[in-house]
Design a protein around this motif. Structure first.
Motif, mmCIF file in Angstrom:
data_model
loop_
_atom_site.group_PDB
_atom_site.id
_atom_site.type_symbol
_atom_site.label_atom_id
_atom_site.label_comp_id
_atom_site.label_asym_id
_atom_site.label_seq_id
_atom_site.Cartn_x
_atom_site.Cartn_y
_atom_site.Cartn_z
ATOM 1 N N ARG A 401 0.840 -1.191 0.000
ATOM 2 C CA ARG A 401 0.000 0.000 0.000
ATOM 3 C C ARG A 401 0.879 1.247 0.000
ATOM 4 O O ARG A 401 1.691 1.431 0.911
ATOM 5 C CB ARG A 401 -0.906 -0.002 1.225
ATOM 6 N N VAL A 403 0.401 4.396 0.681
ATOM 7 C CA VAL A 403 0.292 5.271 1.853
ATOM 8 C C VAL A 403 1.023 4.647 3.038
ATOM 9 O O VAL A 403 1.745 5.334 3.781
ATOM 10 C CB VAL A 403 -1.191 5.527 2.201
ATOM 11 N N LEU A 406 4.792 4.894 2.482
ATOM 12 C CA LEU A 406 5.246 6.274 2.675
ATOM 13 C C LEU A 406 5.285 6.635 4.158
ATOM 14 O O LEU A 406 6.268 7.223 4.642
ATOM 15 C CB LEU A 406 4.326 7.237 1.924
ATOM 16 N N LYS A 407 4.245 6.261 4.896
ATOM 17 C CA LYS A 407 4.210 6.571 6.338
ATOM 18 C C LYS A 407 5.335 5.858 7.074
ATOM 19 O O LYS A 407 5.988 6.448 7.937
ATOM 20 C CB LYS A 407 2.854 6.158 6.925
#
Length: 597
Positions: A401, A403, A406-407
């Motif tokens: 995923r 997101v 990235l997190k």
């Protein structure tokens, strides 16, 4: 003080840590592999006006568990037998996890939390949420497609509602139906060793090439950050009129911090690769494929998780060893991990590599490969006769995923910057102060400074590798606090050009590679093995690292033939002695066998 404690339980890799982060706003480690959570994580949060201590427990399959983290979870559940519980389960594993849920829910308020609902229904599964809640007698919460606010509201409603008794009921097909069984093409492909081994080898080499090769993304970004500190900020700092203040800014801040932060892009690329490897489910496939090889070294396939995590942070990797089933295997993995090059060693290797390789790509690959080789040799030397057991549930293959990736990457970058801006910066400032002033606190040259006086005697440690300099000894000593310090101290004293030969630089790099890990990693070892054993390991590793650097330097100066001649009698004696021992031992074994009969 919390009003109530909420326990998050369930099978490994079910999504407990993700739920924990959603409820508390925390940053617990999450990943698509077995054994991410290895200890009880607790964080207080207000839910519906009630102060709640949310506890994320390690994954468990049965109350009669064997692995260390499962025993920890079961003991915690028994100790807090009346506390409310959220039992987290993947929809596809609900039929297998329900018996455990009913066992853990006895005598306590409980609810089912279901994850990965969309993937379950897309694969052809069927689940009637309302009917499931009615038949089990407990609330059922589906996490997917809900905001954190709504999820917290549902959990708050569960805590405030009257307690209900879980009913151990069978699930008819009208309530729950599994998808059709069968492996997808991707799963079949990654179960094939003839495809997987070349695939992983090519991926590893590609990642290293992009990260370290001249002109590639990692090298380009590293040079950009370095130019910013050296040319842009350094140019402004050189206009400061006060010599002391100018030295403080240029040498104490910019040279040292720039010497570490310039490697942040390359460290970020490595972390990105590790996160994608975890999240995609490929890591568990690699564990299964390498189990046969690792079992010959006295380890098992689950050691892959910890060893690969070692490329990121040794301390964090040591904590993951709690997920291993055998205490002896855990001890071996902890002893192997210091030889795996963590991200903090990378700046040191890149700073030294210019002295013995024009292209840092080959230097870093060589040092990383040497570290992996030494860790495997260490495992082989500590091997036990009994092969360790290997039990692992394969994580599902999935596209990472964006997101989440990235997190996770931003969190790792933030942690690195925080460490550099606090512990490392404080160490650099102390180093600059003690190397720029004498005991009368008068400005002086480094050779007349307090630090020179205190560390002058340590130069003998690295004199055998052609580095008869107290500054090198101090840089090595600083690595015991944090490995990032080594590159920063070298940059502070020498700038970008190190005045050492290729043999000296490579020998020093091997010392950094093989010496004791940083203080945080030693503390993590102590948490698992006890302080006495952790300190003993650290001393042994540092002493052997010095000896190893001497041998490497001697070989690079042309002494390889003498080392080979020196080892030949020992190897020959080992082989001949082993054969004789086997013959004698064989006769004795037959004799004892007859007596036994």
């Amino acid at each position: 003080m919390a009003d109530v404690r909420l326990l998050l339980a369930g099978n490994p890799n079910a999504g407990k840590s993700t739920l924990f982060n959603a409820l508390t706003g925390g940053h617990a480690k999450v990943g698509n592999w077995h054994g991410v959570t290895v200890g009880v994580l607790e964080r207080e949060v207000t839910l519906g006006g009630t102060r709640v201590a949310v506890c994320d427990l390690p994954g468990v399959y049965s109350t009669e568990s064997l692995s260390m983290e499962e025993k920890l979870a079961c003991d915690f559940l028994r100790t807090h037998e009346t506390e409310p519980m959220l039992f987290v389960s993947e929809c596809s594993n609900l039929d297998r996890s329900l018996p455990l849920f009913f066992e853990l829910a006895k005598g306590r308020k409980a609810a089912l939390v279901l994850t990965k609902y969309r993937a379950f229904t897309r694969a052809g599964g069927r689940l009637d949420i309302a009917a499931l809640s009615e038949r089990t007698g407990v609330p059922v919460i589906v996490t997917e497609g809900k905001s954190k606010k709504r999820l917290r509201a549902e959990v708050a409603g569960f805590l405030s509602a009257p307690a209900t008794q879980a009913l151990a009921a069978e699930l008819p097909e009208s309530v729950y139906r599994l998808p059709k069984e069968g492996l997808s093409r991707a799963e079949k492909l990654f179960a094939n060793g003839f495809f997987c081994f070349p695939f992983f080898t090519a991926v590893f080499l590609l990642v290293f090439f992009i990260t370290f090769a001249k002109g590639m993304a990692g090298d380009f970004l590293k040079n950009a950050v370095s130019d910013f500190f050296v040319q842009t900020l350094g140019g402004l700092a050189r206009n400061i009129s006060s010599p002391v203040l100018r030295g403080f800014v240029c040498d104490g801040l910019l040279n040292s911090l720039g010497g570490v932060l310039c490697f942040l892009p390359q460290i970020s690329l490595l972390y990105f690769f590790l996160i994608v490897l975890e999240e995609s489910g490929l890591l568990s496939r690699l564990a299964v494929l390498t189990d046969g090889f690792f079992s010959k070294l006295g380890l098992n396939g689950r050691a892959v998780f910890s060893l690969l995590m070692g490329f990121g942070c040794t301390a964090a990797a040591i904590l993951t060893t709690r997920g291993l089933d055998d205490k002896k295997v855990q001890r071996r993995v902890i002893l192997c991990l210091p030889y795996i090059s963590c991200s903090a060693k990378l700046p040191v290797f890149l700073a030294l590599s210019a002295s013995f390789f024009r292209n840092p790509f080959f230097a870093v690959v060589l040092l990383y490969a040497l570290g992996v080789g030494l860790s495997l040799i260490a495992a082989l030397l500590l091997k036990d006769r009994t092969p360790p057991a290997f039990v692992l549930e394969l994580a599902p293959l999935q596209i990472p995923r964006p997101v989440f990736v990235l997190k996770s990457l931003l969190f790792q970058i933030k942690q690195f910057i925080i460490k550099v801006a606090t512990v490392v910066l404080a160490f650099f400032l102390l180093s600059w102060l003690t190397s720029s002033f004498n005991f009368a606190f008068q400005p002086c040259a480094a050779e007349e400074s307090m630090l020179s006086y205190l560390c002058g005697g340590l130069r003998v440690l690295f004199a055998p590798i052609g580095m008869n300099d107290w500054r090198v000894a101090y840089a090595a000593l600083s690595g015991l606090v944090a490995k990032e310090n080594v590159a920063g101290v070298l940059a502070m004293f020498y700038g970008e050009a190190l005045p050492f030969t290729a043999a000296s630089a490579f020998a020093f790099a091997t010392f950094v590679l093989t010496c004791s890990p940083c203080v945080s990693a030693i503390a993590a070892s102590a948490k698992e093995l006890g302080w006495k054993r952790a300190l003993l390991y650290a001393l042994a590793q540092t002493g052997s690292a010095l000896l190893f650097s001497y041998v490497v330097y001697f070989i690079l100066l042309g002494g390889g033939i003498y080392v080979a001649l020196g080892l030949a009698p020992a190897v020959a004696f080992r082989i001949i002695g082993k054969k004789r021992f086997e013959k004698v031992h064989g006769k004795r074994r037959r004799f004892v066998k007859k007596l036994h009969r």
